[in-house]
Design a protein around this motif. Structure first.
Motif, mmCIF file in Angstrom:
data_model
loop_
_atom_site.group_PDB
_atom_site.id
_atom_site.type_symbol
_atom_site.label_atom_id
_atom_site.label_comp_id
_atom_site.label_asym_id
_atom_site.label_seq_id
_atom_site.Cartn_x
_atom_site.Cartn_y
_atom_site.Cartn_z
ATOM 1 N N GLU A 78 -10.175 -8.661 18.265
ATOM 2 C CA GLU A 78 -10.022 -7.542 19.206
ATOM 3 C C GLU A 78 -9.289 -7.897 20.483
ATOM 4 O OE1 GLU A 78 -13.930 -6.052 20.232
ATOM 5 O OE2 GLU A 78 -14.535 -7.906 21.201
ATOM 6 N N ASN A 103 -11.799 1.317 16.537
ATOM 7 C CA ASN A 103 -11.145 0.678 17.666
ATOM 8 C C ASN A 103 -10.374 1.714 18.487
ATOM 9 O OD1 ASN A 103 -11.591 -2.282 16.919
ATOM 10 N ND2 ASN A 103 -10.740 -1.453 15.027
ATOM 11 N N ALA A 160 -7.988 -2.261 21.848
ATOM 12 C CA ALA A 160 -9.288 -2.811 22.233
ATOM 13 C C ALA A 160 -10.405 -2.362 21.283
ATOM 14 C CB ALA A 160 -9.614 -2.376 23.664
ATOM 15 N N GLY A 161 -11.449 -3.187 21.222
ATOM 16 C CA GLY A 161 -12.566 -2.909 20.316
ATOM 17 C C GLY A 161 -13.817 -2.522 21.078
ATOM 18 N N GLY A 162 -14.718 -3.471 21.258
ATOM 19 C CA GLY A 162 -15.937 -3.193 22.018
ATOM 20 C C GLY A 162 -17.140 -2.950 21.142
ATOM 21 N N HIS A 169 -20.110 -8.484 17.252
ATOM 22 C CA HIS A 169 -20.259 -7.151 16.688
ATOM 23 C C HIS A 169 -20.369 -7.277 15.174
ATOM 24 C CE1 HIS A 169 -18.785 -6.463 20.735
ATOM 25 N NE2 HIS A 169 -17.622 -7.021 20.425
ATOM 26 N N ASN A 186 -17.027 -8.923 13.458
ATOM 27 C CA ASN A 186 -16.344 -9.575 14.585
ATOM 28 C C ASN A 186 -17.306 -10.468 15.350
ATOM 29 O OD1 ASN A 186 -14.923 -8.203 17.696
ATOM 30 N ND2 ASN A 186 -14.763 -10.246 16.868
ATOM 31 N N ARG A 224 -12.372 -4.851 9.631
ATOM 32 C CA ARG A 224 -12.368 -3.655 10.465
ATOM 33 C C ARG A 224 -11.747 -3.911 11.823
ATOM 34 N NH1 ARG A 224 -15.661 -2.749 6.549
ATOM 35 N NH2 ARG A 224 -16.102 -0.601 5.920
ATOM 36 N N LYS A 225 -11.561 -5.149 12.159
ATOM 37 C CA LYS A 225 -10.894 -5.507 13.410
ATOM 38 C C LYS A 225 -9.929 -6.639 13.105
ATOM 39 C CE LYS A 225 -14.365 -4.574 17.005
ATOM 40 N NZ LYS A 225 -15.308 -5.246 17.930
ATOM 41 N N ASP A 226 -8.672 -6.424 13.405
ATOM 42 C CA ASP A 226 -7.670 -7.465 13.170
ATOM 43 C C ASP A 226 -6.471 -7.172 14.056
ATOM 44 O OD1 ASP A 226 -6.018 -9.438 12.251
ATOM 45 O OD2 ASP A 226 -5.597 -8.480 10.327
ATOM 46 N N ASN A 227 -6.419 -7.823 15.214
ATOM 47 C CA ASN A 227 -5.327 -7.576 16.156
ATOM 48 C C ASN A 227 -4.338 -8.729 16.159
ATOM 49 O OD1 ASN A 227 -6.185 -5.059 16.883
ATOM 50 N ND2 ASN A 227 -7.156 -5.675 18.802
ATOM 51 N N VAL A 273 -17.568 0.219 17.849
ATOM 52 C CA VAL A 273 -16.573 0.287 16.775
ATOM 53 C C VAL A 273 -17.216 0.616 15.429
ATOM 54 C CG1 VAL A 273 -14.818 -1.040 15.530
ATOM 55 C CG2 VAL A 273 -15.015 -1.249 18.013
#
Lengths: 469, 469
Positions: free
Chosen positions: B427, B160, B150-152, B380, B385, A185-188, B155
């Protein structure tokens, strides 16, 4: 294999049974709306991503262009060959495995040729939800859904196909296999290649598999029809529903009087729970809390909307059966309108706040141009997406109307869309149908960027040429 | 203006006061973590998108490359100039207007230099929510948030920065202004340029404005801390929370014992409501239904988790104050660890289902390589993450540890990430920090596609060179 014909090479890759000779295979060569009748050099049905790689390379070696095809249910002529008889149709139907379902990660990885309904069912078998839902779900494939960024009826809550995809496997125009399947869900890590291929309609590469997001199945679904006098009230009602139901608002469809009249006329056996009205809203809540709390919240919303004078009348489904009937009314509009005769279809979106002004202005402009014109206006109000279709005046032959007025009607509608900050294709895509319109309507800077990307990823123009760009 | 110096041209565009001479301006030339100390030829502060266009053209005419900069709070060295003294820093802080807020469409259009907190506040002033939330929100800009995707902490519910953006305004490398601002939730007119610029860290163009998605403010927020013996239980607890709370689950953070111990040691004044445990989860629900229903649902979830043996103990915040204290504990970890001494930071993700196995394997491999190593493991969990940071063994000087072991530690961690199907940057992005690592770890096909896109959109390599790719 120097000197071998392309056909022989293709048979070597996928097996003789899976190379069909083009020329008279309407299932592959004619589109869903029967507006494009093409002729393929061959239809190839690979059985794996590796075979897709080999097919793309073989076609490249022979300078032959490719038209990827899934369920062939698209509405813009993007999935059938042109009339030249030189193109190869790459049919993905045999890539139909569910490769993995990871319940703890809420993801599943499926091949491009899986039917959308099969994907939904595989998720449901594990007590999970894949929320993409649209009329063609029994025939369309997930690869086609992603290639066209399909929308449907649950977008107000879950987003379009794009938002439901975490990763892709793609065969590039160079015939290389990119494994971008990802359950993350997060992959930058660099440019967003996934979203570039999603919605590119096969013009940049061929999607062979995808990792999809799943959701818990909601426990309680509530459905209602409500009637309204004004479209402005529908927008206000939507805002109220969003603030009261939050993310449990999963459907907010709107239908004008003529849409419902057509259903009454052509499907008199369908029970309409409410009397005819200027506008009808179909509202759906899907909640995970206690059924009695969910039902109370839904009733409270309708009571408040009534109290504020937004809705005139409402009917809440008392059973799953009644809920299905309500959706069936909504879903019968496309068929009812085609029984009434061909019309001029538009799949447009404008900001939700501007929908009432858009509809007023466009209705008036069309009435001025075509006195007595009839408007089939329905769609996904929660996403600002209307199917704004234009039917000939009562008694006027539909084919003459289309032949004589289509260009003018399109100009009026699309001018109004642009003036209201909207899109000429909300969920159906561009394909062959709107390619010229796009080049005229889209900003020149955006067109230049798109051409640069097409040139960079498909320099020889072999991936679904003549579509989008 | 032939013969004019670049500086004179830039002063003509933005005014003398907004062209600063580089060389000794740490606010612009040194990054947040103070790892990159650059030297700019000049720092330019345009006041409008049109001025950005003119600046990009002027730099192009002089063959000078540009480093866009927002709040300069990034963690990967993407927003400061290199040491050559030849680059121009394009600072976007003066583009700080909220251009429009459309409550009925649930959108707002803001300029790139708006602080994230200012965007949140402008939405809140209309009773709406812009849900992107992260530690630097008082200093970072929305342009930077989008450039780095950016995430945080929100999410798990809202996605994101990418998922919160509907449209962009971008100045291309050619110095053209693309107005892709759009309040549309459905728009399938060609390639997804928006998502290509989002996350590209200024290497393809410069974001000058964005149209963002807003949400209704949730009525009731519930917060709890829970302790667990095993990380596997946390994953199971997450699944239970997702199925019981649905979309009202807005936060699911996890912290290992050492993370919380560091907070205890360095911030003894912060009250810790639960005794130390192997793992602590911070859980947040944001609901729009009746407060008593929401509170009951939240308590029921915790009771069920306790009954199933997933959690050992739990504390529910009884007031907004207590809720803030719980978040404050979580947010104090980064500062507590830096008070303990520099460590080797990783911002990684793996599929949620594989997190326990990843942590077990990586903890063991690091302990073998560095006996006594201390792991600050928090993040997270709802998004897969983790900030998996590696601290020197008790008593060992941090600077020596970093100098001697960073490469080896990174190799161990990133090898494990790859083996578990994860990402080396969840992120924070790539920037200068992970550029070489990316080239080694990312699939060659993906790297080739990325290079083709970079070449197509920035053929002279003037947009933030040396970053990402």
């Amino acid at each position: 294999m120097r000197g071998m014909t392309l056909e022989a090479t293709l048979r070597g890759i996928v097996g003789t049974a899976h190379v069909l000779k083009g020329g008279d295979l309407p299932a592959y060569e004619v589109d869903w709306r029967k507006r494009w009748h093409g002729r393929a050099r061959a239809i190839v049905r690979p059985g794996s991503a590796e075979e897709v790689v080999a097919v793309v390379r073989a076609c490249a070696a022979h300078g032959v262009s490719l038209v990827p095809q899934g369920g062939n249910t698209g509405l813009v002529g993007a999935s059938v060959p042109d009339v030249s008889g030189t193109q190869v149709v790459l049919h993905l139907g045999r890539l139909n495995r569910v490769r993995e379902l990871d319940a703890a990660n809420l993801t599943m990885t499926v091949e491009a040729g899986c039917l959308l309904q099969a994907v939904q069912e595989a998720a449901a078998a594990q007590g999970l939800l894949f929320p993409l839902s649209l009329a063609a779900e029994g025939s369309c494939t997930i690869g086609g859904n992603l290639a066209t960024n399909a929308g449907g009826t649950q977008v107000v809550r879950y987003g379009n196909a794009r938002e439901l995809c975490l990763g892709l496997e793609v065969v590039t125009a160079d015939g290389e296999l990119w494994n971008g399947l990802s359950g993350l869900r997060k992959d930058n890590t660099g440019y967003d290649l996934r979203d570039l291929f999603i919605g590119s309609e096969g013009t940049l590469g061929i999607i062979t598999a995808a990792t999809l997001k799943l959701y818990p199945q909601p426990g309680t679904v509530s459905t209602a029809l409500a009637t309204l006098d004004w479209l402005d009230a529908a927008v206000e009602f939507l805002g109220l529903a969003q603030s009261r139901l939050g993310a449990s608002l999963t459907g907010f469809e709107v239908m004008n009087r003529f849409s419902m009249d057509l259903v009454r006329r052509h499907f008199p056996q369908l029970q309409q729970p409410l009397p005819a009205a200027n506008w009808t809203v179909l509202l759906e809540q899907s909640a995970s809390d206690r059924p009695e709390d969910a039902a109370q919240r839904f009733e409270d919303l309708l009571a408040l909307a009534f109290e504020r004078g937004l809705i005139v009348d409402a009917a809440v489904a008392a059973s799953l059966e009644q809920s299905k009937t309500m959706w069936h009314l909504r879903e019968s509009i496309p068929l009812a309108q085609s029984l009434e005769g061909l019309n001029i279809k538009h799949d447009i979106s404008v900001p939700i706040s501007r929908i009432p002004a858009f509809v007023r202005a466009t209705d008036e402009a069309l009435e001025r141009a075509v006195p007595g014109v009839r408007l089939v206006d329905f769609g996904h109000l929660g996403d600002g997406n209307l199917h704004y279709n234009v039917q000939a005046p009562e008694g006027e032959p539909a084919d003459r109307f289309l032949a004589e007025r289509e260009a003018e009607v399109n100009r009026i509608v699309y001018d109004a869309v642009m003036a209201h900050g909207g899109s000429i294709s909300a969920e159906h895509g561009i394909g062959a149908l709107k390619r010229e319109e796009l080049a005229q309507r889209k900003s020149p800077v955006a067109m230049k960027l798109m051409r640069a990307i097409k040139q960079a990823l498909d320099p020889h123009g072999r991936m679904n040429p003549g579509r989008v760009i």
